[in-house]
Design an enzyme around this catalytic site. Structure first.
Site, PDB file in Angstrom:
ATOM      1  N   TRP A  82       3.122   6.044  -5.214  1.00  0.00           N
ATOM      2  CA  TRP A  82       3.562   6.209  -4.130  1.00  0.00           C
ATOM      3  C   TRP A  82       4.820   5.344  -4.058  1.00  0.00           C
ATOM      4  CZ3 TRP A  82       2.889   1.143  -2.267  1.00  0.00           C
ATOM      5  CH2 TRP A  82       3.156   0.612  -0.683  1.00  0.00           C
ATOM      6  N   GLU A 107       1.507  10.333  -3.425  1.00  0.00           N
ATOM      7  CA  GLU A 107       0.311   9.672  -1.985  1.00  0.00           C
ATOM      8  C   GLU A 107       1.056   9.646  -0.226  1.00  0.00           C
ATOM      9  OE1 GLU A 107      -1.355   5.905  -3.348  1.00  0.00           O
ATOM     10  OE2 GLU A 107      -2.345   5.924  -0.880  1.00  0.00           O
ATOM     11  N   LYS A 141       1.687   8.539   3.357  1.00  0.00           N
ATOM     12  CA  LYS A 141       0.778   7.231   3.576  1.00  0.00           C
ATOM     13  C   LYS A 141       1.634   7.522   5.020  1.00  0.00           C
ATOM     14  CE  LYS A 141       0.611   2.304   3.569  1.00  0.00           C
ATOM     15  NZ  LYS A 141       0.984   1.320   3.170  1.00  0.00           N
ATOM     16  N   ASP A 150      -5.227   8.890   0.435  1.00  0.00           N
ATOM     17  CA  ASP A 150      -6.059   7.681   0.706  1.00  0.00           C
ATOM     18  C   ASP A 150      -6.712   7.535   1.861  1.00  0.00           C
ATOM     19  OD1 ASP A 150      -5.974   5.065   1.785  1.00  0.00           O
ATOM     20  OD2 ASP A 150      -5.290   4.535  -0.001  1.00  0.00           O
ATOM     21  N   HIS A 168      -4.712   5.883   5.036  1.00  0.00           N
ATOM     22  CA  HIS A 168      -3.537   6.734   5.715  1.00  0.00           C
ATOM     23  C   HIS A 168      -3.455   7.847   6.777  1.00  0.00           C
ATOM     24  CE1 HIS A 168      -1.612   4.413   1.838  1.00  0.00           C
ATOM     25  NE2 HIS A 168      -2.843   4.169   2.023  1.00  0.00           N
ATOM     26  N   HIS A 175      -7.911   8.222  -3.266  1.00  0.00           N
ATOM     27  CA  HIS A 175      -8.268   6.521  -3.409  1.00  0.00           C
ATOM     28  C   HIS A 175      -9.049   6.340  -1.889  1.00  0.00           C
ATOM     29  CE1 HIS A 175      -3.973   5.061  -4.836  1.00  0.00           C
ATOM     30  NE2 HIS A 175      -4.938   5.913  -5.544  1.00  0.00           N
ATOM     31  N   ASP A 185      -4.507   0.537   8.191  1.00  0.00           N
ATOM     32  CA  ASP A 185      -4.634   0.813   7.133  1.00  0.00           C
ATOM     33  C   ASP A 185      -4.762  -0.842   6.303  1.00  0.00           C
ATOM     34  OD1 ASP A 185      -4.925   1.587   4.255  1.00  0.00           O
ATOM     35  OD2 ASP A 185      -1.983   1.198   4.852  1.00  0.00           O
ATOM     36  N   ASP A 204      -6.990  -1.870   4.542  1.00  0.00           N
ATOM     37  CA  ASP A 204      -7.628  -1.986   2.531  1.00  0.00           C
ATOM     38  C   ASP A 204      -9.305  -2.577   2.950  1.00  0.00           C
ATOM     39  OD1 ASP A 204      -5.412  -0.243   1.458  1.00  0.00           O
ATOM     40  OD2 ASP A 204      -4.576  -1.039   2.372  1.00  0.00           O
ATOM     41  N   ASP A 256      -9.364   2.189  -3.374  1.00  0.00           N
ATOM     42  CA  ASP A 256      -7.693   1.546  -3.836  1.00  0.00           C
ATOM     43  C   ASP A 256      -8.073   0.511  -1.777  1.00  0.00           C
ATOM     44  OD1 ASP A 256      -5.394   0.078  -3.105  1.00  0.00           O
ATOM     45  OD2 ASP A 256      -4.024   2.144  -2.477  1.00  0.00           O
TER      46      ASP A 256
HETATM   47  C1  RNT Z   1      -0.164   1.706  -0.080  1.00  0.00           C
HETATM   48  C2  RNT Z   1      -0.828   2.512  -0.479  1.00  0.00           C
HETATM   49  C3  RNT Z   1      -0.701   2.551  -2.776  1.00  0.00           C
HETATM   50  C4  RNT Z   1      -1.815   1.132  -3.151  1.00  0.00           C
HETATM   51  C5  RNT Z   1      -0.866   0.681  -3.909  1.00  0.00           C
HETATM   52  C6  RNT Z   1      -1.286  -0.207  -4.729  1.00  0.00           C
HETATM   53  O1  RNT Z   1      -0.868   1.844   1.102  1.00  0.00           O
HETATM   54  O2  RNT Z   1      -1.802   2.972  -0.607  1.00  0.00           O
HETATM   55  O3  RNT Z   1      -1.516   2.672  -2.874  1.00  0.00           O
HETATM   56  O4  RNT Z   1      -2.383   0.710  -1.395  1.00  0.00           O
HETATM   57  O5  RNT Z   1      -0.317   1.607  -4.982  1.00  0.00           O
HETATM   58 ZN    ZN Z   2      -3.757   4.590  -1.432  1.00  0.00          ZN
END
Ligand code: RNT
Ligand code: ZN
Length: 416
Positions: free
Chosen positions: A185, A224, A226, A257, A260, A284, A292, A294, A324
């Site tokens: 990523w 990945e 986003k 993810d 994302h 993820h 986003d 997290d 993640d």
């Molecule tokens: C970032 C991505 C990625 C990170 C990690 C730390 O938006 O989700 O996967 O969270 O690599």
């Molecule tokens: Zn991620």
């Protein structure tokens, strides 16, 4: 918890599920064999061991809860403790910045397997397998663009970094006798309206193709996508459409993810198409709140839908599951345990769905029956199966893990 009660409840649940054609013993076995890759960066708010305390790349942790892991030993201790509260055999997902650098400055284009040997040994000792990530963020050369930077020197630096990371992942995979999944990523994007959008995507494609040239049989790379990063809101080089096309044309693993995508999109909608055109998926599992953000994964509709979609489309065995998120506002180990167990609960419910019967209804055009059974399946006693799964594996059942984490906080993390 009263063991007999859990066993009794399981026996009842088993019968209820058998009535709709589902074998709970088999499902429990399957869940035991489903590893979740624990992202090491929840222990320390994505800081790593380069002694660089600014997190860049458009990602951010918020919160200031005491007890952050400050070094490699603390990260490892926290992971081992989290694992002790989880049923199943899990994996640990490392980022390059978590190398065992022994206090020395090792730049990203100098990293090698030697910096991860102690992780490889630790993983073996703890019966864990490793996954890996190259790290494009939190570095003086990160800027807005790394692998897609028009400056060939910067691009070359990140290409070299990512190539080295692939070799490290390959060494991990070899040592553990199971491919290491390496996620690529890069944060590349721009804050404001961008004119040469295609140009940066061409550069990213060239860089990635160069990185992937070397044949490394014990690792698998995944890519990945986003939507945006903080400070990089208008344009993301590695967008969903970019990586869908990139992975589909090269037959590479796509990383999905759950944070994302547009907040109103249901991520599970992408699964069936991806399963047709890419070999495998890396997940993820996260929780976006308005953006986003997290947040810690919980058992919610989005996560349930994701796993149901995989199971319904025979794709479950082609998905690697990782977490993640990075929440620094609550006990960080608690965050791991909540998120992993929530993910397991979603996987369990997906595996317990009476898919054969649902498909039968659909094939016959019996859509009332299909919807009715889907709805009824939601309230079948999956909780009794989950309790049994934890009991069987000798880990805390239900909320029993709360005092365990409180104790660890008292004895360990509060003293940091
Ligand atoms: C970032 C991505 C990625 C990170 C990690 C730390 O938006 O989700 O996967 O969270 O690599
Ligand atoms: Zn991620």
């Amino acid at each position: 918890m009263n063991e007999n009660l859990i066993l009794k409840a399981y026996e009842v649940a088993k019968e209820r599920y058998a009535a709709v054609g589902v074998d709970t013993d088999k499902v429990v076995e399957k869940l035991e064999k489903t590893p979740i890759s624990l992202h090491c960066w929840q222990t320390d708010d994505v800081m790593g061991f380069e002694n660089n305390d600014a997190l860049t790349g458009g990602i951010q942790t918020t919160g200031n809860y005491p007890g952050r892991a400050r070094n490699i030993d603390e990260v490892r201790a926290d992971l081992v403790f989290a694992k002790s509260l989880l049923a199943g055999n899990h994996r640990v997902n490392l980022h390059e910045i978590y190398g065992d650098f022994q206090g020395k400055k090792v730049d990203r284009d100098e990293v090698g397997v030697e910096h991860f040997q102690s992780w490889i040994d630790w993983a073996k000792d703890n019966n864990l397998k490793l996954d890996f990530n190259s790290t494009s963020f939190s570095h003086p050369k990160s800027g807005d663009l790394s692998l897609s930077n028009p400056d060939p020197a910067i691009r070359e630096f990140w290409i070299e970094h990512t190539k080295r990371c692939r070799r490290i992942a390959d060494a991990m995979g070899k040592a553990q006798g199971d491919p290491c999944i390496m996620n690529i990523w890069v944060h590349d994007g721009l804050k404001d309206l961008t004119v040469r959008r295609k140009y940066y995507r061409e550069l990213l494609t060239q860089s990635l193709d160069e990185i992937m040239k070397e044949d490394l049989p014990d690792m698998k790379a995944c890519f990945e996508a986003k939507l945006f990063g903080i400070g990089l809101e208008s344009y993301t080089v590695g967008s969903h459409d970019f990586y869908t096309a990139y992975c589909a044309t090269r037959k590479y693993i796509y990383t999905l993810d759950t944070g994302h995508y547009e907040p109103t999109e249901n991520v599970s909608d992408f699964v069936s198409t991806l399963l047709m055109y890419v070999p495998e998926l890396m997940l993820h599992v996260s929780r976006p709140v308005r953006w986003d953000s997290d947040h810690v994964t919980i058992m919610n509709d989005q996560t349930l839908d994701l796993f149901k979609e995989l199971v319904r489309n025979d794709g479950f065995d082609r998905a690697h599951i990782g977490l993640d998120y990075f929440d620094a506002s609550i006990n960080r180990i608690g965050a791991y345990v909540i998120g992993t167990r929530a993910t397991q609960k979603c996987v369990l419910q997906a595996l317990l769905e009476p898919v054969a019967k649902l498909r039968e209804y659909e094939d016959k055009g019996e859509f009332f029956q299909r919807l009715a059974l889907m709805e009824e399946a939601k309230s079948l006693p999956f909780g009794a199966v989950f309790d049994y799964f934890n009991l069987k594996n000798g880990v805390p059942v239900g909320e029993e893990f709360i005092p365990c984490i409180e104790q660890y906080e008292k004895d360990v993390t509060s003293k940091r």
